[in-house]
Design an enzyme around this catalytic site. Structure first.
Site, short mmCIF file in Angstrom:
data_model
loop_
_atom_site.label_atom_id
_atom_site.label_comp_id
_atom_site.label_asym_id
_atom_site.label_seq_id
_atom_site.Cartn_x
_atom_site.Cartn_y
_atom_site.Cartn_z
CD1 TRP A 1 33.45 41.40 44.06
CD2 TRP A 1 32.75 42.55 45.85
NE1 TRP A 1 33.41 42.73 43.72
CE2 TRP A 1 32.99 43.46 44.80
CE3 TRP A 1 32.30 43.05 47.07
CZ2 TRP A 1 32.80 44.82 44.93
CZ3 TRP A 1 32.09 44.41 47.20
CH2 TRP A 1 32.34 45.28 46.13
CG ASP B 1 26.95 41.50 48.99
OD1 ASP B 1 26.08 42.22 48.46
OD2 ASP B 1 28.17 41.59 48.72
CE LYS C 1 26.66 44.54 40.14
NZ LYS C 1 28.03 44.44 39.98
C1 LMR Z 1 32.10 42.78 40.22
O1 LMR Z 1 32.30 41.89 41.06
O2 LMR Z 1 32.68 42.80 39.13
C2 LMR Z 1 31.11 43.87 40.52
O3 LMR Z 1 30.56 43.67 41.77
C3 LMR Z 1 31.66 45.23 40.32
C4 LMR Z 1 32.72 45.60 41.31
O4 LMR Z 1 32.61 46.70 41.86
O5 LMR Z 1 33.67 44.85 41.52
#
Ligand code: LMR
Length: 397
Positions: free
Chosen positions: A130, A211, A246
């Protein structure tokens, strides 16, 4: 002072939503941020949430501060969702939970907790991960490293490379694992692979930080917890950051949980005392509403059943969109194989589109996806936007 500042770069994910809002094309499509849309393209409030809110409105007596670690009932129910009430981790009371502002809040508190209590440890993140992960840990002065995850095609787990890479991590370091629905790839280890990951984590004396933002979006509430329950072994420590954005659709209420698992109940209380110092110096104590909703739903048999049904509906719709995307792309671009999309899990998939193609999609077609790996939020696809989306993608391939 501010006169001398230069503009900070837009956020890799939320910055795209800002650009999307400014786009005047009525047919624009936002598949960037991980937010679920229903068949009509809206992000619904779950029926169980509405009902819980109705009850809270009648029953809530006070808006006084919560404790630093939030609602105790929320913490207990969040832990039970991770492990089930009869699990050794819970019966031995060696897990403690704090209600946090979203999963990101849990990660940030975890990062700060590690900074104070394990100052020499590095955090190892999957490559890719992420986009906000490295930033959250770096903001708490944590050293960030990467372990291998996917193969060169970007569509499959390179498990051997992952194991080799995990085997190089020094003892005492922290390894961040995505509990399920890997963000951004949608590629998860199998239960057998989780066993091997757990072996390496324990042999090398690494601290797993899981996570867990998508429980229920992959294969179901219980199945999605298999990896986490495999990694958390008897007597061993772990940190879990969960999100209810989510699976409860509570994005704007910012509700998550930080769960610290220690070797003993006494050590868990000590860990909690340190996490509370991190919270107090960040945001003092958490907002109440989102946590109160989650607790009200999980504690009530009728609301919980409603939640499980609604969560299953979301999961099934995402899966149906994966299949429809694959079928539609087969017609629009027969030479390109998108079958990998149907095997992936959760909200996201790596499309393999390169940054030039991603830019073209945005500039010429008002289709917004994340630049790195061409991450697509499958949960934003609908039957209505599928044809236009696939036509646009075919035209940039
Ligand atoms: C995403 O990866 O799009 C979500 O987890 C929302 C975010 O805060 O980035």
């Amino acid at each position: 002072m501010f006169e001398t500042f230069e503009m900070a770069p837009p956020d890799a994910i939320l910055g795209l939503t800002e650009a999307f809002k400014k786009d005047t094309n009525p047919d624009k499509i936002n598949l960037s941020v991980g937010v679920y849309k229903d068949a009509s393209g809206t992000t619904p409030i779950l029926r169980c949430v509405k009902e819980a809110e109705r009850r809270l409105l009648d029953q809530q007596q006070s808006k006084g501060y919560l404790g630093i670690d939030g609602l105790p009932e929320f913490g207990r129910l969040a832990r039970e969702l991770l492990f089930n009430a009869d699990h050794e981790v819970l019966t031995s009371e060696r897990a403690v939970s704090l209600q946090t502002p979203g999963g990101t809040g849990a990660l940030r508190v975890a990062a700060d907790f590690l900074k104070r209590n394990a100052p020499d440890s590095s955090i190892w993140l999957s490559k890719p991960t992420w986009a906000n992960h490295p930033k959250v840990f770096e903001a708490a002065d944590r050293r960030v490293e990467a372990y291998q995850y996917i193969d060169a095609s970007g569509t499959t787990l390179d498990f051997q490379a992952m194991l080799e890479s995990l085997n190089q991590i020094p003892a005492g370091d922290v390894v961040l694992l995505h509990g399920c629905c890997h963000n951004p790839t949608g590629i998860d280890p199998t239960p057998e692979q989780w066993q091997q990951i757990a072996d390496v984590v324990h042999e090398r004396k690494l601290l797993p930080l899981i996570d867990f933002a998508y429980q229920g979006f992959g294969k179901g509430i219980e199945n999605d917890a298999v990896g986490l329950r495999t990694v958390v072994r008897l007597g061993a420590e772990a940190i879990i950051c969960s999100s209810f954005s989510k699976n409860f659709g509570l994005y704007s209420e910012r509700v998550g949980a930080l769960t610290l698992i220690a070797g003993t109940a006494a050590a868990a209380q000590v860990a909690l005392s340190h996490a509370k110092v991190s919270v107090r110096t960040n945001y003092s104590n958490p907002p109440q509403h989102g946590g109160a909703i989650v607790a009200a739903v999980l504690a009530d048999a009728e609301l919980r059943a409603m939640w499980e049904e609604e969560l299953a509906e979301m999961r099934k719709r995402i899966h149906a969109m994966r299949m429809l995307f694959f079928e539609t792309m087969k017609q629009k671009a027969p030479r390109h194989d998108f079958s990998f999309i149907t095997n992936q899990c959760g909200m996201f998939s790596f499309s393999g589109l390169n940054p030039v193609q991603v830019d073209e999609l945005k500039n010429n077609h008002s289709v917004y996806i994340v630049t790195a790996g061409g991450r697509i939020n499958v949960a934003g696809m609908t039957e209505q936007n599928m044809d236009r989306l696939c036509t646009a993608i075919a035209s940039v391939l």
